[in-house]
Design an enzyme around this catalytic site. Structure first.
Site, PDB file in Angstrom:
ATOM      1  CG  ASP A 113      -6.027  -4.941   3.082  1.00  8.99           C
ATOM      2  OD1 ASP A 113      -6.705  -5.920   3.438  1.00  8.99           O
ATOM      3  OD2 ASP A 113      -5.846  -4.632   1.889  1.00  8.99           O
TER       4      ASP A 113
ATOM      5  CB  SER B 292      -0.946  -0.039   1.206  1.00  7.44           C
ATOM      6  OG  SER B 292      -1.846   1.053   1.166  1.00  7.44           O
TER       7      SER B 292
ATOM      8  CG  HIS C 201      -4.193  -0.755  -0.681  1.00  7.57           C
ATOM      9  ND1 HIS C 201      -3.952  -0.582   0.652  1.00  7.57           N
ATOM     10  CD2 HIS C 201      -4.791  -1.973  -0.797  1.00  7.57           C
ATOM     11  CE1 HIS C 201      -4.389  -1.640   1.324  1.00  7.57           C
ATOM     12  NE2 HIS C 201      -4.895  -2.497   0.458  1.00  7.57           N
TER      13      HIS C 201
END
Length: 341
Positions: free
Chosen positions: A282, A162, A189
């Site tokens: 996440d 991310s 992401h």
């Protein structure tokens, strides 16, 4: 949400101000005309979010992002006149910790309502990431037997990343050879509108072949597949890839946890899972599940992370067998993966 604007163009500042004023909860705490001014102001008054331009005098948005994330880190959204024309700088800024990017809204008849809505949508997503962790995802336990023989499956390297991910990914992939004896699937992401640009960018940095992950693709040796939509990438029972909208309320899109947990459920040979830098949690639960079914799991170390959120969450869950920097991760992948002969 306390928001700062960094832009050297008055008309752009005014456009951003007008868009932000449409949401009562948003407050503009300061405005900077260049990156150097932004670094100084952020150190004195760190906002919840910075809307960072890329092309500015004195110090550009890439260097400003690097310095802010090192000295007084906060959420940064790149707001630029054209994502496509500045894609290289966008990925460089994301490597230093910028969360996402969006085109600058324009005032008057030349502007489009969609640009303002896109900006507000990005801000809302970042607010969710800052404010709370998403609900846990539930998958059934991995099956004890499946009809697809594990002997026909290549070794799989599953990577989730991310904030700061592009930089870490480039460091890892650039050290892997074209004849790597494993398949790689990456969930970063990143918004779908410039995911394809990231694929092109990564292709220039590694001898491996990097492609968009499409519905029906099956991971193959020497091929890097990258999630490229705003839906969640997942593995299916027949070991092919698919995109799913659910869980719709999950703020991470595409979600690393959704992918990791589907891999634990349906990929019947053992592999290596890597969780890189990023804000939030996440991927941590998914990494723990993969470790529980025999995968070798790796989390990026704190020193090399742009944001030590996701790897920290994995460490707290004891989900990682190893904690390494990107160079060491690449070395481990080479050591644990046979080359194609």
């Amino acid at each position: 949400m306390k928001i700062a604007i960094v832009n050297d163009m008055f008309i752009a500042i005014e456009a951003l101000r007008r868009v932000l004023m449409t949401i009562a909860e948003h407050e503009i705490v300061w405005i900077a005309k260049d990156g150097a001014e932004a670094v100084a102001k952020c150190a004195k008054n760190t906002p919840d979010l910075i809307l960072m331009d890329l092309i500015m005098p004195v110090m550009d948005g890439v260097e400003a992002t690097r310095q802010i994330m090192k000295r007084s880190p906060c959420a940064i959204l790149i707001v630029t006149a054209s994502i496509e024309q500045n894609s290289a700088k966008v990925f460089e800024a994301m490597g230093y910790g910028a969360l996402d990017a969006v085109n600058t809204p324009v005032l008057g008849n030349q502007g489009t309502p969609g640009a303002a809505l896109a900006l507000l949508g990005k801000i809302a997503s970042i607010a969710k990431l800052n404010g709370k962790s998403p609900p846990p995802l539930s998958f059934p336990s991995p099956p004890s037997s499946v009809s697809f023989s594990s002997s026909t499956l290549p070794s799989l390297i599953a990577i989730g990343s991310s904030t700061g991910g592009p930089k870490a990914l480039s460091a890892i992939l650039s050290r892997l050879p074209a004849n790597l004896g494993a398949a790689i699937v990456i969930v970063q992401h990143v918004d779908a509108q410039f995911a394809e640009g990231m694929v092109d960018w990564l292709n220039q940095l590694t001898p491996l072949t990097v492609k968009k992950a499409s519905v029906g693709d099956r991971p193959q040796k020497g091929i890097v597949l990258v999630a490229c939509t705003n839906d969640h990438l997942c593995l299916q029972v027949n070991q092919t890839l698919n995109y799913v909208r659910e869980p719709i309320e999950y703020p991470y899109r595409p979600s690393i946890d959704v992918f990791f947990k589907s891999v634990a459920h349906y990929w019947t040979s053992r592999g290596i899972a890597v969780l890189l830098t990023g804000m939030g949690r996440d991927g941590a639960e998914g990494l723990r599940l993969l470790r529980s079914v025999g995968w070798h799991t790796i989390a990026q170390d704190k020193v090399s992370c742009a944001v030590y959120g996701m790897p920290k969450a994995a460490a707290e869950l004891n989900a990682a067998v190893e904690v390494l920097n990107p160079d060491a991760i690449a070395t481990t992948l080479l050591q644990r993966t046979r080359l194609n002969r």
